[in-house]
Write an enzyme that holds these catalytic residues in place. Sequence first.
Site, short mmCIF file in Angstrom:
data_model
loop_
_atom_site.label_atom_id
_atom_site.label_comp_id
_atom_site.label_asym_id
_atom_site.label_seq_id
_atom_site.Cartn_x
_atom_site.Cartn_y
_atom_site.Cartn_z
N GLU A 189 31.15 47.02 -14.04
CA GLU A 189 29.93 46.11 -13.86
C GLU A 189 30.27 44.66 -14.25
O GLU A 189 31.12 44.37 -15.06
CB GLU A 189 28.82 46.49 -14.87
CG GLU A 189 27.25 46.64 -14.24
CD GLU A 189 27.10 47.27 -13.30
OE1 GLU A 189 27.24 46.98 -11.92
OE2 GLU A 189 26.84 48.52 -13.43
N HIS A 190 29.93 43.79 -13.40
CA HIS A 190 30.13 42.32 -13.42
C HIS A 190 31.52 42.01 -13.26
O HIS A 190 32.33 41.34 -13.82
CB HIS A 190 29.45 41.71 -14.85
CG HIS A 190 28.23 41.70 -14.68
ND1 HIS A 190 27.34 40.65 -14.25
CD2 HIS A 190 27.08 42.44 -15.15
CE1 HIS A 190 26.26 40.81 -14.30
NE2 HIS A 190 25.90 42.02 -14.64
N LEU A 242 19.07 48.65 -7.75
CA LEU A 242 19.69 49.64 -6.82
C LEU A 242 19.71 48.88 -5.56
O LEU A 242 19.98 49.89 -4.57
CB LEU A 242 18.60 50.97 -6.50
CG LEU A 242 18.19 51.67 -7.99
CD1 LEU A 242 17.33 52.79 -7.75
CD2 LEU A 242 19.63 52.18 -8.57
N SER A 243 19.88 47.74 -5.33
CA SER A 243 20.24 46.82 -4.20
C SER A 243 19.30 47.26 -3.01
O SER A 243 19.73 47.67 -1.90
CB SER A 243 21.78 47.52 -3.64
OG SER A 243 22.59 47.08 -4.73
N SER A 245 17.99 44.85 -1.29
CA SER A 245 18.29 43.66 -0.65
C SER A 245 19.47 43.83 0.34
O SER A 245 19.38 43.73 1.32
CB SER A 245 18.58 42.30 -1.46
OG SER A 245 17.86 42.27 -2.69
N GLU A 247 23.01 36.82 1.90
CA GLU A 247 22.46 36.95 0.31
C GLU A 247 22.72 35.44 -0.29
O GLU A 247 21.89 35.16 -1.04
CB GLU A 247 22.85 38.20 -0.49
CG GLU A 247 22.47 38.34 -1.76
CD GLU A 247 21.07 38.89 -1.83
OE1 GLU A 247 20.73 39.74 -0.90
OE2 GLU A 247 20.05 38.56 -2.42
N ASP A 294 27.22 45.30 -3.66
CA ASP A 294 26.23 45.96 -3.17
C ASP A 294 26.43 46.15 -1.43
O ASP A 294 26.20 47.19 -0.99
CB ASP A 294 24.90 45.06 -3.51
CG ASP A 294 24.79 45.16 -4.92
OD1 ASP A 294 25.67 45.62 -5.53
OD2 ASP A 294 24.00 43.85 -5.42
C1 GLA Z 1 24.43 42.66 -8.80
C2 GLA Z 1 25.31 41.98 -7.73
C3 GLA Z 1 26.59 42.47 -7.71
C4 GLA Z 1 27.29 42.67 -9.06
C5 GLA Z 1 26.37 43.62 -9.94
C6 GLA Z 1 27.06 43.37 -11.47
O1 GLA Z 1 24.06 43.95 -8.42
O2 GLA Z 1 24.52 41.78 -6.63
O3 GLA Z 1 27.43 41.88 -7.01
O4 GLA Z 1 27.71 41.71 -9.50
O5 GLA Z 1 25.27 42.75 -10.07
O6 GLA Z 1 27.88 44.38 -11.36
#
Ligand code: GLA
Length: 398
Positions: free
Chosen positions: A34-35, A125-126, A128, A160, A172
């Site tokens: 993550e990140h 949960l993406s 977009s 995006e 994502d």
């Molecule tokens: C969001 C961003 C991703 C990623 C995560 C953290 O989902 O869209 O690109 O940076 O945060 O892991």
Amino acid sequence: MSLRARVVDAFHRRYGSPPAFVVRAPGRVNLIGEHTDYNDGFVFPMAIDRAAWIALRPRDDGRVVATSLDFDETREFDLGRLGMKDTDGWIEYLKGTAWALLDAGHVLKGFEAVVAGDVPLGAGLSSSASIEMATARAFAAVSGLRWEPAPMALLGQKAENRWVGVNCGIMDQLISAAGVQDKALLIDCRSLETQAVPLPKGTVVVVLDTATRRGLVDSAYNERRAQCEAAAKLFGVKALRDVTSAELGARARELDPTTLKRARHVVTEDERTLLAAEAMKADDAPRLGTLMNESHESLRHDFEVTNDGLNTMVDEARKAPGCFGARMTGAGFGGCAVALVAADRSEAFVGQVEAGYRKATGLDPKVYVCRATNGAEVVASQERGNMPAAGLGRGETA
Ligand code: GLA
């Protein structure tokens, strides 16, 4: 009725004949990493059985006419005159994707479409990315473009970043474009190479929606990005991907405490993500779970992107039957956590976590087992001959 049937049915009712294509592109849950994507590092998401669906057929006048079942609204635009982003509505994801494809030199055909999705909005949960990649898949289908997941994902990310105005990394869009059924995808966010790895036998992935949503996520996200970039600069490298924990330890005193914490999260998270892939290949669920737990602690104390809802949810999950490990997933500050759970305990797990979280917070969580699915795909087309002849709902006539 399934979403697939709903978009086909609505298309048929609106246009009097079946669509030429039905496409879908999924949301995702990130198991670990993550990140790290915007630090050129490693992520390990899977595409989930919640997606954006589009039923469509081409038009010859360069227009896109789309009806959203979720927003009960029809909007249209002209591919030759996209102009600028002018609202914050759902149509901007379609426009932004069209803009990115055109800007990359693709020749696009217009289409008319019905759109619907079941990726919850703003839950991490993406949703977009799912609509962007479904739109890209739709344009590729009607315009005869070759579907290559990584370049298409980069264009989705550009939409995006530059059209919608959110400064996300590549994770994502890439998992939404390139997901593989029953597998998680280890992604190298520098080379964009992917490796599909099956989940440990006898386990399921459970999404735990805290029912908390935080505003101002964008500014906190951008602040974290800037801190990571500053840390990379200090080390004289392109991105934190290029720093090891030994190097970080050796120069820790040169960094201010906040920068050190941010960098420590990213550097150790990259290491954990690679170890998680090894654990998964070795079918070692307990080890994978432990790495997920450690990831959460790092996001909580070093990267500081959790909130009370996420911390409580993760605590409840760890206490529940069959849990190997749990952590927040996505950008953080609210939204969802994810847990790795023994398949034969999953029902008891879900029941206990829901009750425990409700009792602790007074909020109503949503906890569900999810399956790993393919990335963006054409699921039916008239060319292939697998389009239902009539999409009409029961008892209705055209
Ligand atoms: C969001 C961003 C991703 C990623 C995560 C953290 O989902 O869209 O690109 O940076 O945060 O892991």
